[in-house]
Design a protein around this motif. Structure first.
Motif, PDB file in Angstrom:
ATOM      1  N   LEU A 158       0.724  -1.160   0.031  1.00 36.78           N
ATOM      2  CA  LEU A 158      -0.163  -0.146   0.142  1.00 36.78           C
ATOM      3  C   LEU A 158       0.970   0.961   0.020  1.00 36.78           C
ATOM      4  CD1 LEU A 158      -2.536   1.669   0.192  1.00 36.78           C
ATOM      5  CD2 LEU A 158      -2.478   1.083   2.597  1.00 36.78           C
ATOM      6  N   PHE A 159       1.845   1.428   0.647  1.00 37.49           N
ATOM      7  CA  PHE A 159       2.618   2.353   1.006  1.00 37.49           C
ATOM      8  C   PHE A 159       4.075   2.190   0.272  1.00 37.49           C
ATOM      9  CE2 PHE A 159      -0.121   2.442   4.831  1.00 37.49           C
ATOM     10  CZ  PHE A 159      -0.799   3.502   4.286  1.00 37.49           C
ATOM     11  N   LYS A 160       4.686   3.051  -0.663  1.00 33.83           N
ATOM     12  CA  LYS A 160       5.783   2.830  -1.314  1.00 33.83           C
ATOM     13  C   LYS A 160       6.131   4.220  -1.678  1.00 33.83           C
ATOM     14  CE  LYS A 160       7.416   0.525  -5.321  1.00 33.83           C
ATOM     15  NZ  LYS A 160       7.170  -0.308  -6.512  1.00 33.83           N
ATOM     16  N   ASN A 161       7.690   4.147  -1.495  1.00 36.34           N
ATOM     17  CA  ASN A 161       8.381   5.631  -1.716  1.00 36.34           C
ATOM     18  C   ASN A 161       7.562   6.822  -1.008  1.00 36.34           C
ATOM     19  OD1 ASN A 161      10.028   3.896  -3.517  1.00 36.34           O
ATOM     20  ND2 ASN A 161       8.431   4.121  -5.247  1.00 36.34           N
ATOM     21  N   ILE A 162       7.300   6.690   0.050  1.00 38.33           N
ATOM     22  CA  ILE A 162       6.791   7.911   0.796  1.00 38.33           C
ATOM     23  C   ILE A 162       8.018   8.513   1.137  1.00 38.33           C
ATOM     24  CG2 ILE A 162       5.593   8.507   3.029  1.00 38.33           C
ATOM     25  CD1 ILE A 162       3.651   7.059   0.709  1.00 38.33           C
ATOM     26  N   ASP A 163       7.888   9.872   0.793  1.00 37.63           N
ATOM     27  CA  ASP A 163       9.151  10.866   1.139  1.00 37.63           C
ATOM     28  C   ASP A 163       8.486  11.864   2.393  1.00 37.63           C
ATOM     29  OD1 ASP A 163      11.360  12.134   1.058  1.00 37.63           O
ATOM     30  OD2 ASP A 163      10.568  13.446  -0.582  1.00 37.63           O
ATOM     31  N   GLY A 164       9.030  11.635   3.464  1.00 40.91           N
ATOM     32  CA  GLY A 164       8.320  12.296   4.607  1.00 40.91           C
ATOM     33  C   GLY A 164       7.278  11.537   5.249  1.00 40.91           C
ATOM     34  N   LYS A 165       6.611  11.943   6.310  1.00 40.38           N
ATOM     35  CA  LYS A 165       5.648  11.709   7.043  1.00 40.38           C
ATOM     36  C   LYS A 165       4.230  12.176   6.512  1.00 40.38           C
ATOM     37  CE  LYS A 165       5.280  13.642  11.062  1.00 40.38           C
ATOM     38  NZ  LYS A 165       5.531  13.873  12.618  1.00 40.38           N
ATOM     39  N   ILE A 166       3.266  11.460   6.637  1.00 40.03           N
ATOM     40  CA  ILE A 166       2.178  11.596   6.341  1.00 40.03           C
ATOM     41  C   ILE A 166       1.164  11.743   7.664  1.00 40.03           C
ATOM     42  CG2 ILE A 166      -0.150  11.243   4.971  1.00 40.03           C
ATOM     43  CD1 ILE A 166       1.664  10.006   2.970  1.00 40.03           C
ATOM     44  N   ASN A 167       0.630  12.777   8.535  1.00 42.66           N
ATOM     45  CA  ASN A 167       0.072  12.749   9.456  1.00 42.66           C
ATOM     46  C   ASN A 167      -1.559  12.291   9.167  1.00 42.66           C
ATOM     47  OD1 ASN A 167       2.034  13.279  11.561  1.00 42.66           O
ATOM     48  ND2 ASN A 167       2.026  15.472  10.380  1.00 42.66           N
ATOM     49  N   LEU A 168      -2.046  11.383   9.969  1.00 44.21           N
ATOM     50  CA  LEU A 168      -3.665  11.073   9.418  1.00 44.21           C
ATOM     51  C   LEU A 168      -4.306  11.177  10.991  1.00 44.21           C
ATOM     52  CD1 LEU A 168      -3.004   7.859   7.786  1.00 44.21           C
ATOM     53  CD2 LEU A 168      -3.534  10.218   6.932  1.00 44.21           C
ATOM     54  N   ARG A 169      -5.706  11.486  10.912  1.00 47.50           N
ATOM     55  CA  ARG A 169      -6.448  11.552  11.994  1.00 47.50           C
ATOM     56  C   ARG A 169      -7.558  10.438  11.854  1.00 47.50           C
ATOM     57  NH1 ARG A 169      -8.360  16.655  11.569  1.00 47.50           N
ATOM     58  NH2 ARG A 169      -6.766  17.591  13.049  1.00 47.50           N
ATOM     59  N   LEU A 170      -7.817   9.644  12.673  1.00 49.11           N
ATOM     60  CA  LEU A 170      -8.837   8.482  12.472  1.00 49.11           C
ATOM     61  C   LEU A 170     -10.294   9.276  12.608  1.00 49.11           C
ATOM     62  CD1 LEU A 170      -9.639   5.368  12.152  1.00 49.11           C
ATOM     63  CD2 LEU A 170      -9.396   5.576  14.894  1.00 49.11           C
ATOM     64  N   LEU A 171     -11.102   8.922  11.596  1.00 50.53           N
ATOM     65  CA  LEU A 171     -12.451   9.722  11.573  1.00 50.53           C
ATOM     66  C   LEU A 171     -13.379   8.596  11.984  1.00 50.53           C
ATOM     67  CD1 LEU A 171     -12.517  11.597   8.338  1.00 50.53           C
ATOM     68  CD2 LEU A 171     -11.927  12.591  10.759  1.00 50.53           C
ATOM     69  N   GLU A 172     -13.255   7.345  11.771  1.00 48.36           N
ATOM     70  CA  GLU A 172     -14.322   6.274  12.075  1.00 48.36           C
ATOM     71  C   GLU A 172     -13.341   4.963  11.816  1.00 48.36           C
ATOM     72  OE1 GLU A 172     -17.713   5.843   9.963  1.00 48.36           O
ATOM     73  OE2 GLU A 172     -16.929   6.941   8.371  1.00 48.36           O
ATOM     74  N   SER A 173     -14.157   3.889  12.727  1.00 52.49           N
ATOM     75  CA  SER A 173     -13.446   2.515  12.268  1.00 52.49           C
ATOM     76  C   SER A 173     -14.654   1.509  12.229  1.00 52.49           C
ATOM     77  CB  SER A 173     -12.592   1.912  13.234  1.00 52.49           C
ATOM     78  OG  SER A 173     -12.877   1.936  14.612  1.00 52.49           O
ATOM     79  N   GLU A 174     -14.879   0.589  11.730  1.00 55.09           N
ATOM     80  CA  GLU A 174     -16.034  -0.326  11.579  1.00 55.09           C
ATOM     81  C   GLU A 174     -15.407  -1.714  11.429  1.00 55.09           C
ATOM     82  OE1 GLU A 174     -19.993  -1.035   9.350  1.00 55.09           O
ATOM     83  OE2 GLU A 174     -18.687   0.221   8.427  1.00 55.09           O
TER      84      GLU A 174
END
Length: 190
Positions: A158-174
């Motif tokens: 899924l994640f490849k060649n990511i240059d730097g951090k990507i910050n995420l916020r969880l909105l929901e889970s199911e």
């Protein structure tokens, strides 16, 4: 402003397909279709890379005439036939599926224009290569990841060649009855 949402099925160890592109491990059932169709209420533009576009173009138009198609499959087939679709490819010369636009270059500029247009959100369906490009360009606003209860050990990440951090916020889970866990994150821009 419209958002770009990534919808991806993922193995527990972070792969979106097996080493040869296999996707037979993905749990697709009525519960999954119901969830996706609910998400699509806020989406009017699917986005595909070349490979996924080819699969979708050859599959969804056949659903209405297939007597074994479920009502939920028919509903999605009707939706995808009507909406405007975008394909990103440097190698395709043309696209022939109804309401489809081909974009070959200037991805960031084209997406900036599309985000400003009237309408609902845009969604990348699968398309791991395109997803990698969009992630590296900071173009994904939300991630909808369906984590399948399987460990593949190898495949397309899924994640490849990511240059730097990507910050995420969880909105929901199911948690679905099938064991799939749906996670919905938004990108946190600083």
């Amino acid at each position: 402003m419209r958002k770009v949402i990534l919808l991806m099925h993922v193995s527990l160890d972070g792969f979106v397909a097996g080493p040869n592109g296999e996707m037979d491990w993905i749990i697709v059932n009525e519960e999954m279709y119901e969830g996706v169709n609910k998400i699509l209420e806020d989406v009017d533009t699917p986005i595909y890379g070349r490979v996924t576009y080819g699969m979708m173009e050859s599959y969804w138009p056949t659903i209405p005439s297939n007597p074994s198609s479920s009502a939920l499959e028919r509903k999605h087939a009707e939706w995808v036939e009507k909406v405007h679709k975008i394909v990103f490819s440097r190698t395709l010369d043309k696209v022939e599926w109804n309401n489809t636009r081909l974009i070959k270059e200037n991805i960031s500029e084209e997406m900036a224009k599309l985000k400003q247009k009237e309408g609902k959100n845009m969604m990348i369906f699968g398309s791991p290569g395109l997803s990698h490009t969009f992630m590296s360009l900071g173009l994904i606003d939300e991630y909808r990841l369906n984590i399948n209860p399987v460990i593949l050990g190898e495949g397309i990440p899924l994640f490849k060649n990511i240059d730097g951090k990507i910050n995420l916020r969880l909105l929901e889970s199911e948690q679905l009855k099938s064991g799939v866990v749906g996670l919905h994150y938004e990108s946190v821009r600083r």
